[in-house]
Design a protein around this motif. Structure first.
Motif, PDB file in Angstrom:
ATOM      1  N   GLU A   1     -15.660 -13.572   1.418  1.00  0.00           N
ATOM      2  CA  GLU A   1     -15.719 -14.838   2.156  1.00  0.00           C
ATOM      3  C   GLU A   1     -14.725 -14.842   3.311  1.00  0.00           C
ATOM      4  O   GLU A   1     -15.019 -15.348   4.400  1.00  0.00           O
ATOM      5  N   LEU A   2     -13.540 -14.287   3.072  1.00  0.00           N
ATOM      6  CA  LEU A   2     -12.563 -14.178   4.157  1.00  0.00           C
ATOM      7  C   LEU A   2     -13.106 -13.314   5.290  1.00  0.00           C
ATOM      8  O   LEU A   2     -13.010 -13.676   6.463  1.00  0.00           O
TER       9      LEU A   2
ATOM     10  N   GLU B   1     -12.479 -27.079   2.119  1.00  0.00           N
ATOM     11  CA  GLU B   1     -12.545 -27.382   0.684  1.00  0.00           C
ATOM     12  C   GLU B   1     -11.229 -27.107  -0.033  1.00  0.00           C
ATOM     13  O   GLU B   1     -11.056 -27.479  -1.180  1.00  0.00           O
ATOM     14  N   ASP B   2     -10.298 -26.425   0.657  1.00  0.00           N
ATOM     15  CA  ASP B   2      -8.989 -26.138   0.068  1.00  0.00           C
ATOM     16  C   ASP B   2      -9.112 -25.386  -1.248  1.00  0.00           C
ATOM     17  O   ASP B   2      -8.449 -25.695  -2.239  1.00  0.00           O
TER      18      ASP B   2
ATOM     19  N   GLY C   1     -15.703 -15.120   7.327  1.00  0.00           N
ATOM     20  CA  GLY C   1     -15.132 -16.152   8.179  1.00  0.00           C
ATOM     21  C   GLY C   1     -14.352 -15.607   9.354  1.00  0.00           C
ATOM     22  O   GLY C   1     -14.078 -16.327  10.321  1.00  0.00           O
TER      23      GLY C   1
ATOM     24  N   GLN D   1      -9.565 -21.288  -3.024  1.00  0.00           N
ATOM     25  CA  GLN D   1      -9.298 -19.888  -2.722  1.00  0.00           C
ATOM     26  C   GLN D   1     -10.596 -19.168  -2.385  1.00  0.00           C
ATOM     27  O   GLN D   1     -11.590 -19.270  -3.107  1.00  0.00           O
ATOM     28  N   LEU D   2     -10.587 -18.437  -1.280  1.00  0.00           N
ATOM     29  CA  LEU D   2     -11.762 -17.689  -0.858  1.00  0.00           C
ATOM     30  C   LEU D   2     -11.695 -16.264  -1.393  1.00  0.00           C
ATOM     31  O   LEU D   2     -10.621 -15.683  -1.513  1.00  0.00           O
TER      32      LEU D   2
ATOM     33  N   ASP E   1      -4.118 -15.737  -0.878  1.00  0.00           N
ATOM     34  CA  ASP E   1      -5.053 -14.793  -0.261  1.00  0.00           C
ATOM     35  C   ASP E   1      -4.562 -13.367  -0.485  1.00  0.00           C
ATOM     36  O   ASP E   1      -3.533 -12.968   0.062  1.00  0.00           O
TER      37      ASP E   1
ATOM     38  N   ASP F   1     -11.602 -22.355  12.746  1.00  0.00           N
ATOM     39  CA  ASP F   1     -12.412 -22.611  11.559  1.00  0.00           C
ATOM     40  C   ASP F   1     -11.472 -22.851  10.387  1.00  0.00           C
ATOM     41  O   ASP F   1     -10.533 -22.071  10.166  1.00  0.00           O
TER      42      ASP F   1
ATOM     43  N   ASN G   1     -10.818 -23.784   6.209  1.00  0.00           N
ATOM     44  CA  ASN G   1     -11.313 -23.838   4.837  1.00  0.00           C
ATOM     45  C   ASN G   1     -11.100 -25.265   4.325  1.00  0.00           C
ATOM     46  O   ASN G   1     -10.133 -25.571   3.635  1.00  0.00           O
TER      47      ASN G   1
END
Length: 320
Positions: free
Chosen positions: A20-21, A12-13, A24, A15-16, A37, A8, A10
């Motif tokens: 959200e991390l 959209e590049d 995922g 920062q999550l 991160d 999977d 990210n």
């Protein structure tokens, strides 16, 4: 990675957030993280039990609580070595840009849209040859910077946790200093190439910045936390330091307006963490991440495992 693993991305590049991390990572074995991160002890403690490896896409790992990861039984890897040449190139470019006023001259031409012609006193800088370069941290990158700087006629001085062996020192005619304070007083340009640890955090504090020579320059392509940025701004505003080139800087709440004002006044060169920003480096970083993952998944020790400072592994003391 998508060819080798169920992956999977990210896409959209951006920062999550921590949540959200975590979302995922449900039913995942590996987190491929970057320096943005923030993997602190709290987040590591909430990782799904399936996660066994944090494979950092980058050399720096100060965004990860390594001790917490170790305590949680997680393996952490990074991508050292692949950034050496590009980071050294960038450091030397900034070392050249400061005394020769390259950015200032370009800015003036772009603003004025006019060149009055050559003048014997226009845009006078200072010569590199014969100046003393002080390198803080004589590891792979510091040594690569020294090799480049030596070719430009700079004398090489360095402060490091330990002295480098003669095969490294002698070709560079490098002088080792066991006191950072003493070296700062003796050089014209200071370039930082040391990892961020408890010992190096704000190692260039107000007292040490005050020891630097009047008119000297500071270059940082390593970590912003190595410098007391507020104290640096004060030294630059006073005119005591000749200038600074910063590829990294504190920006959690935006770039310090005083730092931006100094850049507008051509006292500071700012670049946005681009020392390793080459296509070749990014590809090699990705390939190293894959090697680390494949090795780990095959049940072997990854070649670039990161361990807590001072941890004994196989009778060997681990240090950064």
């Amino acid at each position: 990675m998508a060819t080798l693993f169920e992956t999977d991305v990210n896409a959209e590049d951006i920062q999550l957030s921590g949540d959200e991390l975590l979302h995922g990572l449900e039913n995942k074995d590996v987190l491929v993280s970057t320096i943005t991160d923030r993997l602190d002890a709290d987040l590591i403690g909430r990782l799904p039990r399936t996660v066994r490896l944090i494979a950092q896409f980058g050399n720096g790992i100060d965004n990860i609580d390594i001790e917490a990861a170790w305590a949680a039984g997680l393996t952490v890897t990074n991508t050292p070595s692949v950034l050496t040449e590009d980071t050294a190139d960038m450091a030397l470019a900034l070392i050249m840009a400061l005394p020769r006023r390259l950015i200032e001259n370009n800015r003036r031409l772009m603003i004025e849209r006019h060149w009055p012609g050559w003048s014997p006193t226009s845009m006078l800088g200072t010569r590199l040859r014969g100046k003393a370069l002080g390198i803080v941290g004589m590891g792979r990158i510091g040594t690569a910077v020294a090799q480049r700087a030596r070719a430009f006629g700079l004398s090489i001085h360095y402060f490091s946790r330990s002295r480098r062996p003669p095969p490294i020192e002698e070709p560079l005619n490098a002088r080792y200093w066991d006191s950072l304070d003493a070296m700062l007083e003796a050089v014209d340009i200071v370039s930082l190439h040391t990892p961020l640890t408890r010992e190096t955090h704000r190692m260039l504090n107000a007292q040490r910045l005050a020891r630097m020579r009047h008119g000297s320059f500071l270059v940082n392509v390593s970590r912003p936390e190595l410098i007391d940025e507020t104290a640096l701004v004060g030294e630059l505003e006073s005119g005591r330091l000749g200038g600074a080139a910063l590829d990294v800087f504190e920006h959690k709440a935006g770039i310090d307006p005083r730092l931006l004002a100094l850049a507008d006044a051509d006292r500071v060169v700012l670049t946005g963490h681009m020392a390793s920003a080459t296509l070749e480096a990014r590809i090699e970083m990705g390939e190293t991440v894959i090697v680390n993952i494949r090795t780990f998944m095959d049940g072997h020790q990854p070649p670039h495992r990161v361990l807590p400072e001072g941890q004994m592994v196989g009778g060997r003391m681990v240090t950064p």
